[in-house]
Design a protein around this motif. Structure first.
Motif, short mmCIF file in Angstrom:
data_model
loop_
_atom_site.label_atom_id
_atom_site.label_comp_id
_atom_site.label_asym_id
_atom_site.label_seq_id
_atom_site.Cartn_x
_atom_site.Cartn_y
_atom_site.Cartn_z
N THR A 101 1.23 -1.60 0.33
CA THR A 101 0.05 -0.50 -0.10
C THR A 101 0.97 1.29 0.12
OG1 THR A 101 -1.43 -1.13 1.43
CG2 THR A 101 -2.02 0.88 1.48
N GLN A 102 0.49 2.21 -1.09
CA GLN A 102 1.20 3.36 -1.13
C GLN A 102 0.04 3.98 -0.98
OE1 GLN A 102 3.86 3.56 -4.17
NE2 GLN A 102 5.22 2.21 -3.41
N LEU A 103 0.86 5.58 0.04
CA LEU A 103 -0.37 6.46 -0.06
C LEU A 103 0.43 7.69 -0.92
CD1 LEU A 103 -0.63 6.22 3.32
CD2 LEU A 103 -2.46 5.72 1.98
N ARG A 104 0.02 8.43 -1.53
CA ARG A 104 0.52 9.22 -2.53
C ARG A 104 0.29 10.70 -2.25
NH1 ARG A 104 2.88 7.26 -6.81
NH2 ARG A 104 1.94 9.32 -8.56
N ARG A 105 0.76 11.74 -2.66
CA ARG A 105 0.61 12.88 -2.02
C ARG A 105 0.91 13.91 -3.44
NH1 ARG A 105 -1.69 16.86 2.04
NH2 ARG A 105 -1.00 19.33 0.88
N GLN A 106 0.50 14.59 -4.67
CA GLN A 106 1.06 15.68 -5.28
C GLN A 106 1.76 16.84 -4.31
OE1 GLN A 106 -0.02 15.16 -9.10
NE2 GLN A 106 -0.39 17.83 -9.58
N ASP A 148 3.37 -0.32 3.89
CA ASP A 148 3.95 -2.01 4.38
C ASP A 148 5.37 -1.58 4.85
OD1 ASP A 148 1.74 -3.17 3.17
OD2 ASP A 148 2.66 -3.60 2.01
N ARG A 149 6.37 -1.34 4.18
CA ARG A 149 7.89 -0.76 4.82
C ARG A 149 8.17 0.45 5.45
NH1 ARG A 149 10.27 -1.12 -1.53
NH2 ARG A 149 11.55 0.27 -0.79
N CYS A 150 7.11 1.12 5.79
CA CYS A 150 7.01 2.28 6.71
C CYS A 150 8.49 3.08 5.67
CB CYS A 150 7.76 1.90 7.90
SG CYS A 150 6.72 1.37 8.94
N LEU A 151 8.48 3.52 4.33
CA LEU A 151 9.29 4.48 3.66
C LEU A 151 8.39 5.25 3.07
CD1 LEU A 151 11.42 1.75 2.11
CD2 LEU A 151 12.12 3.04 4.31
N LEU A 152 8.93 6.44 3.43
CA LEU A 152 9.26 7.77 3.40
C LEU A 152 9.70 8.61 1.89
CD1 LEU A 152 6.76 10.15 3.66
CD2 LEU A 152 7.53 11.37 5.03
N HIS A 153 9.66 8.76 1.11
CA HIS A 153 10.05 9.11 -0.17
C HIS A 153 9.64 10.45 -1.24
CE1 HIS A 153 8.18 5.58 -1.97
NE2 HIS A 153 7.91 6.27 -2.95
N VAL A 154 10.55 10.60 -1.95
CA VAL A 154 9.70 11.82 -2.41
C VAL A 154 9.57 11.26 -4.60
CG1 VAL A 154 9.99 13.73 -4.44
CG2 VAL A 154 9.97 14.02 -1.89
#
Length: 90
Positions: free
Chosen positions: A2-7, A30-36
Motif C-alpha cells: 500500500t502506498q499513500l501518495r500526495r501530489q 508496508d515498508r514504512c518508507l517516506l520518499h519523493v
C-alpha cells in the motif's frame, strides 16, 4: 503493498516544451518508507512524436540536498510543517 501518495507539484506542457513532470510525496505503509517520487514524460515532436517517460524515487534527505525543484521543495516543506503544526503553535 500500500502506498499513500500526495501530489506536491506538477508542470504542464507549454508551447516551448512538451514535457510534463509530477512530484509526489509517497508513504509506503508496508515498508514504512517516506520518499519523493518524480515522474516525467516528454513527447519528442522532432522524432515522430516519440514518448519518453520515467520515474525516480528519492529519500527525503537526498531530495532536499539536490539543487533546483524549488516549488516542489516549498510544497514539501509546507506539508511537513503541517504535520508538526500543533508543536509549532505551542
Amino acid at each position: 503493498m500500500t502506498q499513500l501518495r500526495r501530489q506536491l507539484h506538477q508542470t504542464s506542457p507549454s508551447s516551448d516544451s512538451n514535457s510534463q513532470d509530477h512530484w509526489f510525496l509517497v508513504f509506503d505503509t508496508d515498508r514504512c518508507l517516506l520518499h519523493v517520487e518524480h515522474v516525467w514524460e516528454n513527447v519528442e515532436a522532432r522524432r515522430g512524436g516519440a514518448l519518453y517517460q520515467g520515474s525516480v524515487r528519492l529519500e527525503l534527505g537526498e531530495f532536499l540536498k539536490q539543487s533546483g525543484n524549488d516549488p516542489v521543495k516549498r510544497e514539501l516543506e509546507r506539508v511537513l510543517t503541517g504535520v508538526f503544526e500543533e508543536q509549532l503553535s505551542a
